[in-house]
Write a protein that holds these residues in place. Structure first.
Motif, mmCIF file in Angstrom:
data_model
loop_
_atom_site.group_PDB
_atom_site.id
_atom_site.type_symbol
_atom_site.label_atom_id
_atom_site.label_comp_id
_atom_site.label_asym_id
_atom_site.label_seq_id
_atom_site.Cartn_x
_atom_site.Cartn_y
_atom_site.Cartn_z
ATOM 1 N N GLN A 44 -65.314 37.555 77.867
ATOM 2 C CA GLN A 44 -66.716 37.155 77.886
ATOM 3 C C GLN A 44 -67.253 37.190 79.304
ATOM 4 O O GLN A 44 -66.490 37.234 80.275
ATOM 5 N N SER A 45 -68.572 37.166 79.390
ATOM 6 C CA SER A 45 -69.251 37.233 80.679
ATOM 7 C C SER A 45 -70.318 36.151 80.744
ATOM 8 O O SER A 45 -71.008 35.887 79.743
ATOM 9 N N ILE A 46 -70.435 35.505 81.900
ATOM 10 C CA ILE A 46 -71.510 34.539 82.115
ATOM 11 C C ILE A 46 -72.136 34.797 83.482
ATOM 12 O O ILE A 46 -71.473 35.281 84.406
ATOM 13 N N HIS A 47 -73.405 34.477 83.589
ATOM 14 C CA HIS A 47 -74.087 34.536 84.882
ATOM 15 C C HIS A 47 -74.013 33.168 85.538
ATOM 16 O O HIS A 47 -73.964 32.135 84.865
ATOM 17 N N PHE A 48 -73.980 33.174 86.847
ATOM 18 C CA PHE A 48 -73.958 31.904 87.574
ATOM 19 C C PHE A 48 -75.079 31.859 88.598
ATOM 20 O O PHE A 48 -75.614 32.889 89.015
ATOM 21 N N VAL A 161 -59.850 35.917 85.738
ATOM 22 C CA VAL A 161 -61.240 35.600 86.086
ATOM 23 C C VAL A 161 -61.729 36.573 87.152
ATOM 24 O O VAL A 161 -61.178 36.639 88.249
ATOM 25 N N ASP A 162 -62.761 37.337 86.805
ATOM 26 C CA ASP A 162 -63.363 38.328 87.695
ATOM 27 C C ASP A 162 -64.683 37.756 88.206
ATOM 28 O O ASP A 162 -65.674 37.692 87.474
ATOM 29 N N VAL A 163 -64.683 37.298 89.465
ATOM 30 C CA VAL A 163 -65.882 36.720 90.073
ATOM 31 C C VAL A 163 -66.610 37.819 90.821
ATOM 32 O O VAL A 163 -66.129 38.309 91.851
ATOM 33 N N ARG A 164 -67.754 38.199 90.303
ATOM 34 C CA ARG A 164 -68.548 39.263 90.921
ATOM 35 C C ARG A 164 -69.711 38.632 91.680
ATOM 36 O O ARG A 164 -70.815 38.461 91.158
ATOM 37 N N TYR A 165 -69.427 38.288 92.929
ATOM 38 C CA TYR A 165 -70.440 37.633 93.759
ATOM 39 C C TYR A 165 -71.696 38.483 93.902
ATOM 40 O O TYR A 165 -72.811 37.953 93.972
ATOM 41 N N SER A 166 -71.530 39.793 93.956
ATOM 42 C CA SER A 166 -72.678 40.679 94.177
ATOM 43 C C SER A 166 -73.597 40.736 92.970
ATOM 44 O O SER A 166 -74.750 41.174 93.078
ATOM 45 N N GLU A 167 -73.118 40.319 91.801
ATOM 46 C CA GLU A 167 -73.915 40.370 90.579
ATOM 47 C C GLU A 167 -74.248 38.972 90.041
ATOM 48 O O GLU A 167 -74.915 38.860 89.011
ATOM 49 N N ASN A 168 -73.741 37.923 90.701
ATOM 50 C CA ASN A 168 -73.860 36.556 90.166
ATOM 51 C C ASN A 168 -73.349 36.499 88.723
ATOM 52 O O ASN A 168 -73.965 35.910 87.838
ATOM 53 N N ARG A 169 -72.162 37.081 88.534
ATOM 54 C CA ARG A 169 -71.611 37.167 87.191
ATOM 55 C C ARG A 169 -70.107 36.942 87.224
ATOM 56 O O ARG A 169 -69.422 37.321 88.182
ATOM 57 N N ILE A 170 -69.594 36.294 86.184
ATOM 58 C CA ILE A 170 -68.157 36.076 86.023
ATOM 59 C C ILE A 170 -67.732 36.677 84.688
ATOM 60 O O ILE A 170 -68.355 36.414 83.656
ATOM 61 N N ILE A 171 -66.683 37.482 84.707
ATOM 62 C CA ILE A 171 -66.090 38.029 83.491
ATOM 63 C C ILE A 171 -64.711 37.390 83.354
ATOM 64 O O ILE A 171 -63.886 37.484 84.272
ATOM 65 N N PHE A 172 -64.463 36.727 82.243
ATOM 66 C CA PHE A 172 -63.151 36.097 82.053
ATOM 67 C C PHE A 172 -62.515 36.622 80.780
ATOM 68 O O PHE A 172 -63.158 36.769 79.749
ATOM 69 N N SER A 173 -61.209 36.922 80.904
ATOM 70 C CA SER A 173 -60.497 37.637 79.851
ATOM 71 C C SER A 173 -59.176 36.952 79.527
ATOM 72 O O SER A 173 -58.546 36.349 80.409
ATOM 73 N N ASN A 174 -58.750 37.084 78.274
ATOM 74 C CA ASN A 174 -57.434 36.583 77.902
ATOM 75 C C ASN A 174 -56.357 37.332 78.700
ATOM 76 O O ASN A 174 -56.450 38.552 78.872
ATOM 77 N N PRO A 175 -55.330 36.628 79.160
ATOM 78 C CA PRO A 175 -54.296 37.290 79.957
ATOM 79 C C PRO A 175 -53.498 38.330 79.183
ATOM 80 O O PRO A 175 -52.835 39.175 79.800
ATOM 81 N N ASP A 176 -53.546 38.302 77.839
ATOM 82 C CA ASP A 176 -52.707 39.215 77.051
ATOM 83 C C ASP A 176 -53.382 40.531 76.728
ATOM 84 O O ASP A 176 -52.840 41.334 75.956
ATOM 85 N N ILE A 177 -54.563 40.798 77.272
ATOM 86 C CA ILE A 177 -55.221 42.080 77.004
ATOM 87 C C ILE A 177 -55.158 42.934 78.269
ATOM 88 O O ILE A 177 -55.028 42.416 79.383
ATOM 89 N N PRO A 178 -55.233 44.259 78.124
ATOM 90 C CA PRO A 178 -55.182 45.137 79.301
ATOM 91 C C PRO A 178 -56.369 44.875 80.231
ATOM 92 O O PRO A 178 -57.507 44.745 79.782
ATOM 93 N N ILE A 179 -56.078 44.777 81.503
ATOM 94 C CA ILE A 179 -57.100 44.530 82.514
ATOM 95 C C ILE A 179 -57.109 45.693 83.500
ATOM 96 O O ILE A 179 -56.047 46.125 83.965
ATOM 97 N N LYS A 180 -58.286 46.187 83.797
ATOM 98 C CA LYS A 180 -58.417 47.223 84.814
ATOM 99 C C LYS A 180 -58.700 46.545 86.151
ATOM 100 O O LYS A 180 -59.785 46.031 86.380
ATOM 101 N N TYR A 181 -57.695 46.510 86.999
ATOM 102 C CA TYR A 181 -57.860 45.889 88.310
ATOM 103 C C TYR A 181 -58.440 46.891 89.293
ATOM 104 O O TYR A 181 -58.131 48.083 89.249
ATOM 105 N N LYS A 182 -59.268 46.377 90.202
ATOM 106 C CA LYS A 182 -59.911 47.242 91.190
ATOM 107 C C LYS A 182 -59.774 46.610 92.568
ATOM 108 O O LYS A 182 -59.955 45.407 92.723
#
Length: 416
Positions: A44-48, A161-182
């Motif tokens: 899921q994704s939320i704005h902060f 937990v993907d904290v995207r400061y540049s977008e004021n957005r957080i994407i958080f994912s279950n640890p058991d699913i594939p994650i594309k790290y950058k």
């Protein structure tokens, strides 16, 4: 990153340093439960809201809300600073714990494990929670919006937990699913429910050293250098005296200066603004044996960061803030929002020999206008950015004091 305890806002953190240490021995088993999605979603994704570099997210408490909480990697259990959001609290029947931290004396909080928290569609029952009878941090006054508490470990430990400061957005994912790290992978270590990272920092007369930092999204500064070889961290040659905060027993004094070189992972920063608090004072309030300093959001926000607490690493990638210069307050004073009368901007502590002092401003002055515009058109965040915008600028403040109104011209000054 201090309270409504019979003294005014001159006693809050100068840099919103929030370093909460809580006696946690009876919380340990409770952290086996995590946030879980209420449906089949895996991500899921939320704005902060970003205010003074801090992350403010909406949380539902016991199915009521949403309430704005500070997302703070520097805290373990959830902390509720506004107990009125919880019905039927009986403090007499609740277990007490001790809350300590840089800028506050040890005070009592109350333990609850009957709190349900929901962030978007992710929920956790029986969240280990410390409830304060009063808002020790006065975050609402500093940030200009009502803050009801802080949350950290229980959220970060439940997801990637993907904290995207540049977008004021957080994407958080279950640890058991594939994650594309950058980006660049950097190891972290979780100790006492908080993340620590190693970075290289230039020490005057000693060259670069590897130093251990608390990663603290709840601190608005870039760096705080606190300990080196069991003693105070060496001061830079160019520095200014600063009031870095105040406890119930008095001011926490120190210096502001610049770290010549700081590098984390593959990324290097120059001339980083850092606080250097009085070691003799803070070493009595915070356990510094296992860290050299505090890495705050003014530096962290220059990356988009993926946190993986479970496997002990982060991925960082530079964003649009990466090349911004590090600047400090060029006025030399704290401005806060009066909690008794909303939208009343008052001046708190003033730095010695600062532009604010030179212009004749005083603590408890009320600002009613800025550059011939009414104060109502500004937020605290906007004022903060204005005060560190450009050393060639002057700002005209309209001041109310002792039933009189007058103007003061402040010439912004790059003091370090």
């Amino acid at each position: 990153m201090l309270t409504k305890y019979k003294f005014d806002m001159r006693s809050v953190f100068r840099r919103l340093v929030i370093c909460v240490g809580i006696t946690l021995y009876f919380f340990t088993s409770a952290f086996s439960q995590d946030f879980q999605f209420l449906d089949r979603q895996k991500r899921q994704s939320i704005h902060f809201k970003s205010i003074k570099n801090l992350i403010i997210i909406p949380i539902y408490i016991n199915n009521k809300g949403p309430y704005d909480f500070l997302l703070d990697t520097g805290v373990g259990p959830m902390i509720i600073t506004e107990p009125s959001i919880i019905d039927s609290l009986d403090f007499a029947k609740m277990r007490k714990i001790k809350v300590t931290g840089l800028g506050i004396e040890t005070v009592e909080a109350f333990v609850s494990q009957n709190i349900t928290a929901r962030i978007n569609r992710a929920q956790m029952d029986h969240v280990p929670t410390a409830i304060l009878k009063e808002d020790l941090f006065n975050l609402s006054g500093h940030l200009g919006t009502k803050i009801y508490g802080l949350i950290g470990y229980s959220f970060f430990n439940s997801f990637i937990v993907d904290v995207r400061y540049s977008e004021n957005r957080i994407i958080f994912s279950n640890p058991d699913i594939p994650i594309k790290y950058k980006g660049n992978k950097i190891p972290i270590v979780i100790e006492n429910l908080k993340p620590y990272v190693y970075a290289e920092v230039e020490v005057p007369d000693s060259g670069k050293i590897s130093a251990k930092f608390l990663m603290d999204t709840g601190a608005s500064h870039a760096l705080s250098m606190e300990m080196y070889n069991g003693d105070k961290f060496p001061l830079p040659y160019t520095k200014i005296k600063a009031n870095l905060g105040m406890s119930l027993s008095g001011q926490i004094k120190g210096f502001l200066g610049r770290i010549k070189e700081f590098s984390i992972g593959h990324f290097e920063f120059n001339d980083v603004i850092s606080g250097f608090p009085d070691y003799a004072v803070i070493s009595q309030k915070v356990d510094l044996k296992n860290r050299n300093g505090n890495l705050g959001a003014e530096l962290l926000r220059r990356f988009n960061i993926q946190f993986n607490y479970g496997e002990g690493f982060i991925y960082v990638r530079p964003n649009s803030y990466f090349k911004n210069p590090f600047e400090h307050d060029m006025v030399g004073m704290v401005v806060y929002l009066d909690q008794q009368e909303y939208k009343r901007f008052l001046i708190g502590e003033i730095d010695e020999n600062s532009p604010a002092e030179k212009s004749g401003l005083c603590p408890d002055d009320e600002i009613i206008g800025v550059n011939f515009r009414p104060i109502d058109v500004y937020s605290l965040n906007e004022l903060s950015e204005l005060f560190k915008s450009n050393s060639t600028k002057s700002i005209i403040l309209e001041i109310y004091r002792d039933n009189k109104t007058f103007f003061r011209v402040i010439h912004l000054e790059r003091r370090i």
